[in-house]
Enzyme design. Structure first.
Site, PDB file in Angstrom:
ATOM      1  N   GLU A 202      40.486  44.568  40.101  1.00 19.58           N
ATOM      2  CA  GLU A 202      40.013  43.181  40.034  1.00 19.58           C
ATOM      3  C   GLU A 202      39.801  42.818  38.566  1.00 19.58           C
ATOM      4  OE1 GLU A 202      39.432  40.754  42.218  1.00 19.58           O
ATOM      5  OE2 GLU A 202      39.514  41.783  44.173  1.00 19.58           O
TER       6      GLU A 202
ATOM      7  N   THR B  84      39.124  37.946  40.256  1.00 22.78           N
ATOM      8  CA  THR B  84      37.920  37.914  41.084  1.00 22.78           C
ATOM      9  C   THR B  84      37.719  36.554  41.747  1.00 22.78           C
ATOM     10  OG1 THR B  84      36.715  37.433  39.049  1.00 22.78           O
ATOM     11  CG2 THR B  84      36.685  39.715  39.844  1.00 22.78           C
TER      12      THR B  84
ATOM     13  N   HIS C 185      44.461  41.822  41.028  1.00 22.40           N
ATOM     14  CA  HIS C 185      43.738  40.672  41.563  1.00 22.40           C
ATOM     15  C   HIS C 185      42.977  39.969  40.448  1.00 22.40           C
ATOM     16  CE1 HIS C 185      43.602  42.467  45.757  1.00 22.40           C
ATOM     17  NE2 HIS C 185      43.670  43.583  45.054  1.00 22.40           N
TER      18      HIS C 185
HETATM   19 ZN    ZN Z   1      42.914  39.463  45.507  1.00 22.15          ZN
END
Ligand code: ZN
Length: 264
Positions: A89, A26, A24
């Site tokens: 993240e 952030t 991911h």
């Molecule tokens: Zn995400």
């Protein structure tokens, strides 16, 4: 790996062994803001790790616990991906906090170097097939665009993280497929995307859902062609990735489902 600890209350118990890695960005103004949100019980989101721009790593949730980063998502027929994944993240504003000129903020070298070391450690500790190292946008193409078309997937693949498809011959005599097209070529495309892992109904019609999945595929595999239309290069790339998936793993596993926690 040397990680700072910032324990988050936002986790619970896994219902499956770890067999996925989800990356991911952030999407916030700063790493500090993202860390505060992931440690806020009211936000009900978290990840196992956060990687800062300068390469520092903060661990929020133990790897044997279920962090809350994937939200409603699906891959290769599995749901509740929080139960089976490690979530990382990466601090980057992404589409939500672009640069003043509107472009996406680049991922600094030292951040990617640290991320690669972290991922290599995760892959050494858990049995995660290459085709189950995914973007949040892969598993939730209708909702998510992270870690973005600016994320250096090729650098990770070169370090043994994720699929590394070999480019085959361009698909012969296939016209571009786009919204409204129907027929066997659309079905074949949908079946290939499904086999790679995307949740998609093979309806034979190039509908809105197909377009979103093609966008998610391009965001990861053809970031310069983020059109949602399956042109010849996209079709050839789908075939390459499909071949790499077939070579890297057996048939996709099936699993019971239960509702996922919260989007991150
Ligand atoms: Zn995400």
């Amino acid at each position: 790996m040397d990680a700072d600890q910032a324990p988050s209350p936002n986790f619970n118990d896994r219902k499956h062994p770890v067999d996925m890695l989800v990356l991911h960005y952030t999407g916030m103004e700063s790493g500090d803001a993202a860390l505060a949100r992931m440690c806020d019980p009211a936000a009900e989101v978290s990840a196992h790790y956060m990687v800062w721009e300068d390469g520092r790593i903060t661990q929020l949730v133990a790897e044997d616990k279920r962090a809350w980063h994937a939200g409603v998502s699906s891959w290769q027929g599995d749901d509740d991906l929080n139960s089976r994944s490690i979530g990382i993240e990466i601090v980057n504003g992404g589409h939500d906090v672009p640069l003043p000129d509107g472009t996406l903020p680049p991922y600094p070298d030292q951040q990617i170097t640290a991320l690669i070391a972290l991922c290599q450690g995760v892959l050494a500790r858990h049995a995660i097939p290459a085709d189950r190292v995914v973007a949040h946008s892969d598993i939730a193409p209708t909702r998510k665009t992270d870690p973005g078309e600016h994320f250096p997937w090729a650098r990770l693949a070169a370090a043994g993280i994720g699929l590394s498809p070999v480019s085959g011959d361009a698909m012969a005599a296939t016209d571009e497929l786009s919204t409204g097209h129907t027929g066997a070529q659309v079905s074949a495309l949908q079946h290939a995307l499904k086999a790679i892992g995307y949740r998609l109904e093979a309806s034979g019609t190039y509908d809105a859902a197909t377009r979103l999945v093609v966008c998610a595929f391009q965001r990861r595999w053809l970031p310069d062609r983020l059109t949602g239309n399956a042109d010849r290069n996209t079709l050839a790339r789908v075939r390459d990735v499909y071949a790499a998936v077939t070579a890297s793993s057996g048939p996709p596993s099936s699993a019971s489902s239960s509702s996922a926690s919260r989007p991150s």
